[in-house]
Motif scaffolding. Structure first.
Motif, PDB file in Angstrom:
ATOM      1  N   GLU A  65       1.015  -1.369  -0.354  1.00 52.81           N
ATOM      2  CA  GLU A  65       0.067   0.206   0.197  1.00 52.81           C
ATOM      3  C   GLU A  65       0.978   1.677  -0.025  1.00 52.81           C
ATOM      4  OE1 GLU A  65      -2.987   2.924   2.770  1.00 52.81           O
ATOM      5  OE2 GLU A  65      -2.415  -0.427   3.346  1.00 52.81           O
ATOM      6  N   ARG A  66       0.597   2.419  -0.860  1.00 54.32           N
ATOM      7  CA  ARG A  66       0.943   3.135  -1.053  1.00 54.32           C
ATOM      8  C   ARG A  66       1.258   4.380   0.168  1.00 54.32           C
ATOM      9  NH1 ARG A  66       0.236   8.458  -3.571  1.00 54.32           N
ATOM     10  NH2 ARG A  66       2.075   9.690  -3.892  1.00 54.32           N
ATOM     11  N   ILE A  67       1.877   4.765   0.967  1.00 52.52           N
ATOM     12  CA  ILE A  67       2.494   5.298   2.028  1.00 52.52           C
ATOM     13  C   ILE A  67       2.397   7.194   2.048  1.00 52.52           C
ATOM     14  CG2 ILE A  67       2.350   5.910   4.425  1.00 52.52           C
ATOM     15  CD1 ILE A  67       1.024   3.680   4.152  1.00 52.52           C
ATOM     16  N   GLY A  68       3.098   7.209   0.649  1.00 53.15           N
ATOM     17  CA  GLY A  68       3.802   8.019   0.472  1.00 53.15           C
ATOM     18  C   GLY A  68       5.152   8.691   0.457  1.00 53.15           C
ATOM     19  N   GLY A  69       5.136  10.409   1.163  1.00 52.68           N
ATOM     20  CA  GLY A  69       6.727  10.798   1.024  1.00 52.68           C
ATOM     21  C   GLY A  69       6.770  10.232   2.787  1.00 52.68           C
ATOM     22  N   TYR A  70       8.046  11.060   3.070  1.00 54.80           N
ATOM     23  CA  TYR A  70       8.225  11.095   4.350  1.00 54.80           C
ATOM     24  C   TYR A  70       7.613  11.637   5.390  1.00 54.80           C
ATOM     25  CZ  TYR A  70      11.375  12.589   8.591  1.00 54.80           C
ATOM     26  OH  TYR A  70      11.862  12.471   9.432  1.00 54.80           O
ATOM     27  N   ASP A  71       6.548  12.739   5.523  1.00 53.48           N
ATOM     28  CA  ASP A  71       5.918  13.088   5.635  1.00 53.48           C
ATOM     29  C   ASP A  71       4.639  12.354   6.060  1.00 53.48           C
ATOM     30  OD1 ASP A  71       7.325  15.985   6.704  1.00 53.48           O
ATOM     31  OD2 ASP A  71       6.806  16.814   4.948  1.00 53.48           O
ATOM     32  N   ASP A  72       4.350  11.759   5.291  1.00 53.08           N
ATOM     33  CA  ASP A  72       2.758  10.569   4.878  1.00 53.08           C
ATOM     34  C   ASP A  72       3.741   9.622   6.247  1.00 53.08           C
ATOM     35  OD1 ASP A  72       1.261  12.782   3.002  1.00 53.08           O
ATOM     36  OD2 ASP A  72       3.080  11.641   1.548  1.00 53.08           O
ATOM     37  N   LEU A  73       4.209   9.423   5.718  1.00 53.12           N
ATOM     38  CA  LEU A  73       4.853   8.050   6.934  1.00 53.12           C
ATOM     39  C   LEU A  73       5.188   8.452   8.239  1.00 53.12           C
ATOM     40  CD1 LEU A  73       6.612   5.066   6.970  1.00 53.12           C
ATOM     41  CD2 LEU A  73       8.637   6.148   6.662  1.00 53.12           C
ATOM     42  N   ARG A  74       5.388   9.430   8.700  1.00 52.17           N
ATOM     43  CA  ARG A  74       5.587  10.125   9.774  1.00 52.17           C
ATOM     44  C   ARG A  74       3.930  10.154  10.538  1.00 52.17           C
ATOM     45  NH1 ARG A  74      10.364  12.277  12.391  1.00 52.17           N
ATOM     46  NH2 ARG A  74       8.245  13.529  13.812  1.00 52.17           N
ATOM     47  N   GLU A  75       3.053  10.280   9.811  1.00 50.54           N
ATOM     48  CA  GLU A  75       1.174  10.002  10.149  1.00 50.54           C
ATOM     49  C   GLU A  75       1.201   8.898   9.912  1.00 50.54           C
ATOM     50  OE1 GLU A  75      -2.326  12.023   8.167  1.00 50.54           O
ATOM     51  OE2 GLU A  75      -1.338  13.313   7.236  1.00 50.54           O
ATOM     52  N   HIS A  76       1.536   8.163   8.780  1.00 46.71           N
ATOM     53  CA  HIS A  76       0.729   6.937   8.630  1.00 46.71           C
ATOM     54  C   HIS A  76       0.799   5.932  10.074  1.00 46.71           C
ATOM     55  CE1 HIS A  76      -0.030   2.998   7.531  1.00 46.71           C
ATOM     56  NE2 HIS A  76       1.246   2.367   7.603  1.00 46.71           N
ATOM     57  N   LEU A  77       2.253   6.717  10.791  1.00 44.83           N
ATOM     58  CA  LEU A  77       2.778   5.581  12.435  1.00 44.83           C
ATOM     59  C   LEU A  77       2.317   6.613  13.852  1.00 44.83           C
ATOM     60  CD1 LEU A  77       6.496   4.733  10.535  1.00 44.83           C
ATOM     61  CD2 LEU A  77       4.114   3.304  10.733  1.00 44.83           C
ATOM     62  N   GLY A  78       2.070   7.367  13.084  1.00 42.40           N
ATOM     63  CA  GLY A  78       1.012   7.960  14.201  1.00 42.40           C
ATOM     64  C   GLY A  78       2.661   9.091  14.801  1.00 42.40           C
ATOM     65  N   MET A  79       3.321   9.385  14.824  1.00 42.62           N
ATOM     66  CA  MET A  79       4.071  10.675  15.254  1.00 42.62           C
ATOM     67  C   MET A  79       3.969  11.721  14.428  1.00 42.62           C
ATOM     68  SD  MET A  79       7.608   8.216  13.429  1.00 42.62           S
ATOM     69  CE  MET A  79       9.356   9.120  14.007  1.00 42.62           C
ATOM     70  N   GLU A  80       4.221  12.978  14.580  1.00 38.71           N
ATOM     71  CA  GLU A  80       3.572  14.176  14.955  1.00 38.71           C
ATOM     72  C   GLU A  80       4.874  14.545  14.288  1.00 38.71           C
ATOM     73  OE1 GLU A  80       2.468  16.462  16.830  1.00 38.71           O
ATOM     74  OE2 GLU A  80       1.632  15.016  18.352  1.00 38.71           O
ATOM     75  N   PRO A  81       4.246  15.697  13.124  1.00 39.62           N
ATOM     76  CA  PRO A  81       5.000  16.488  12.043  1.00 39.62           C
ATOM     77  C   PRO A  81       6.456  17.267  12.599  1.00 39.62           C
ATOM     78  CG  PRO A  81       3.254  17.693  12.245  1.00 39.62           C
ATOM     79  CD  PRO A  81       2.646  15.541  12.867  1.00 39.62           C
ATOM     80  N   GLU A  82       7.634  17.160  11.570  1.00 39.16           N
ATOM     81  CA  GLU A  82       8.587  18.017  12.032  1.00 39.16           C
ATOM     82  C   GLU A  82       8.269  18.961  12.103  1.00 39.16           C
ATOM     83  OE1 GLU A  82      12.249  16.489   9.961  1.00 39.16           O
ATOM     84  OE2 GLU A  82      12.436  15.321  11.365  1.00 39.16           O
ATOM     85  N   GLU A  83       8.926  20.144  12.786  1.00 45.97           N
ATOM     86  CA  GLU A  83       8.780  21.484  13.016  1.00 45.97           C
ATOM     87  C   GLU A  83       9.777  22.041  11.387  1.00 45.97           C
ATOM     88  OE1 GLU A  83       8.563  23.597  16.719  1.00 45.97           O
ATOM     89  OE2 GLU A  83       7.337  22.089  17.755  1.00 45.97           O
ATOM     90  N   THR A  84       9.004  22.867  10.551  1.00 47.65           N
ATOM     91  CA  THR A  84       9.818  23.078   9.866  1.00 47.65           C
ATOM     92  C   THR A  84       9.483  24.396   9.433  1.00 47.65           C
ATOM     93  OG1 THR A  84       8.585  22.817   8.519  1.00 47.65           O
ATOM     94  CG2 THR A  84      10.217  21.386   8.268  1.00 47.65           C
ATOM     95  N   GLU A  85       8.515  25.622   9.961  1.00 48.30           N
ATOM     96  CA  GLU A  85       8.041  26.889   9.939  1.00 48.30           C
ATOM     97  C   GLU A  85       7.061  26.504  11.082  1.00 48.30           C
ATOM     98  OE1 GLU A  85       4.768  26.341   6.541  1.00 48.30           O
ATOM     99  OE2 GLU A  85       7.195  27.372   6.052  1.00 48.30           O
ATOM    100  N   GLY A  86       6.645  28.153  10.776  1.00 44.83           N
ATOM    101  CA  GLY A  86       5.936  28.953  12.223  1.00 44.83           C
ATOM    102  C   GLY A  86       6.102  29.331  13.413  1.00 44.83           C
ATOM    103  N   LYS A  87       5.870  29.307  14.271  1.00 53.03           N
ATOM    104  CA  LYS A  87       6.254  30.213  15.551  1.00 53.03           C
ATOM    105  C   LYS A  87       6.890  29.035  15.980  1.00 53.03           C
ATOM    106  CE  LYS A  87       2.416  33.690  16.140  1.00 53.03           C
ATOM    107  NZ  LYS A  87       2.120  34.095  16.866  1.00 53.03           N
ATOM    108  N   THR A  88       8.255  28.844  17.266  1.00 57.56           N
ATOM    109  CA  THR A  88       8.744  28.213  17.943  1.00 57.56           C
ATOM    110  C   THR A  88       9.937  28.691  18.447  1.00 57.56           C
ATOM    111  OG1 THR A  88       9.920  26.410  18.076  1.00 57.56           O
ATOM    112  CG2 THR A  88      10.359  28.079  16.542  1.00 57.56           C
ATOM    113  N   TYR A  89       9.758  28.075  20.108  1.00 63.71           N
ATOM    114  CA  TYR A  89      10.765  29.277  21.314  1.00 63.71           C
ATOM    115  C   TYR A  89      11.903  27.629  21.818  1.00 63.71           C
ATOM    116  CZ  TYR A  89       7.024  31.663  22.471  1.00 63.71           C
ATOM    117  OH  TYR A  89       6.282  32.671  22.666  1.00 63.71           O
TER     118      TYR A  89
END
Length: 245
Positions: A65-89
């Protein structure tokens, strides 16, 4: 029985796809049996995407079954997305955590004990130096962001370029307790202007801005953390002057 994962990723003599490596690492850590397919040139990579209608590689499949790219894999495995932009401390937390530990170990090495006042002095001085480094590594970006809210820089633009040098110099001198009557007033001056500027921009004008404290483009919101940083510098400067009397 291990689940089977198949990955198509770009591996050439000149380029090893970092997202492919990250995807491989996640699959290994989740105990997948991996079938690894290399796309060994830019042309092969583009041809694979064009033939299959994909916009990116790597492409990951699990049990066919096609999962997709790296971000899709993280989502499929129930992992939080990596922070690449936006507000952060994260940049501020990283700097303060490391400088605090540096202050503790330096005090321990110098005195053989944990003298609270010396730890506090070194923590603020080390923080000033590291924060100055983050500004000086891209002075142009820092000055542009700084001009969004600093009251003195808006009146006198060169101040935006001078600020990191004053911050670094004051921090360096404070570490050794040298030229206190130069370093402390300089730190007090820039910190006071900074605190007033942040307070006005955030709490009076209600503006949502990024803080230039860790350089340009860091994503750190201008607000309580920025105000606290300036107040800490003010307290340090006043303490150093009192101590020198």
């Amino acid at each position: 029985m291990k689940k089977k994962a198949t990955i198509y990723r770009m591996v050439t003599p000149d380029h090893l796809c970092p997202w492919g490596l990250k995807a491989m690492d996640i699959l290994k850590r989740n105990d997948f049996e991996i079938e690894d397919h290399h796309l060994e040139s830019q042309e092969a990579n583009q041809r694979y995407k064009d033939e299959n209608g994909y916009s990116e590689t790597p492409q990951i499949f699990i049990e066919g079954e096609r999962i997709g790219g790296y971000d899709d894999l993280r989502e499929h495995l129930g992992m939080e997305p990596e922070e690449t932009e936006g507000k952060t401390y994260q940049p501020v937390i990283a700097i303060f955590a490391v400088t605090f530990l540096m202050a503790i170990t330096t005090t321990l090495a110098m005195t053989g004990g944990l003298e609270i006042l010396r730890i506090a002095e070194l923590f603020i001085a080390f923080s000033m130096c590291v924060l100055a480094i983050t500004k000086l590594q891209d002075l142009s970006s820092f000055s542009t962001m700084f001009l969004n809210y600093d009251l003195l820089a808006r009146k006198f633009v060169p101040y935006a370029y001078v600020y990191p040098f004053v911050e670094a110099g004051a921090g360096i001198l404070m570490i050794a307790g040298l030229f206190t009557w130069v370093a402390a007033p300089a730190a007090l001056f820039i910190a006071t202007i900074g605190a007033i500027s942040v307070f006005k921009a955030v709490y009076i004008d209600k503006r949502e801005l990024e803080c230039a404290c860790t350089g340009g483009g860091s994503g750190v919101p201008l607000g309580f953390t920025s105000l606290t940083e300036n107040l800490m510098m003010m307290a340090m400067a006043i303490w150093m002057m009192v101590k020198a009397l």
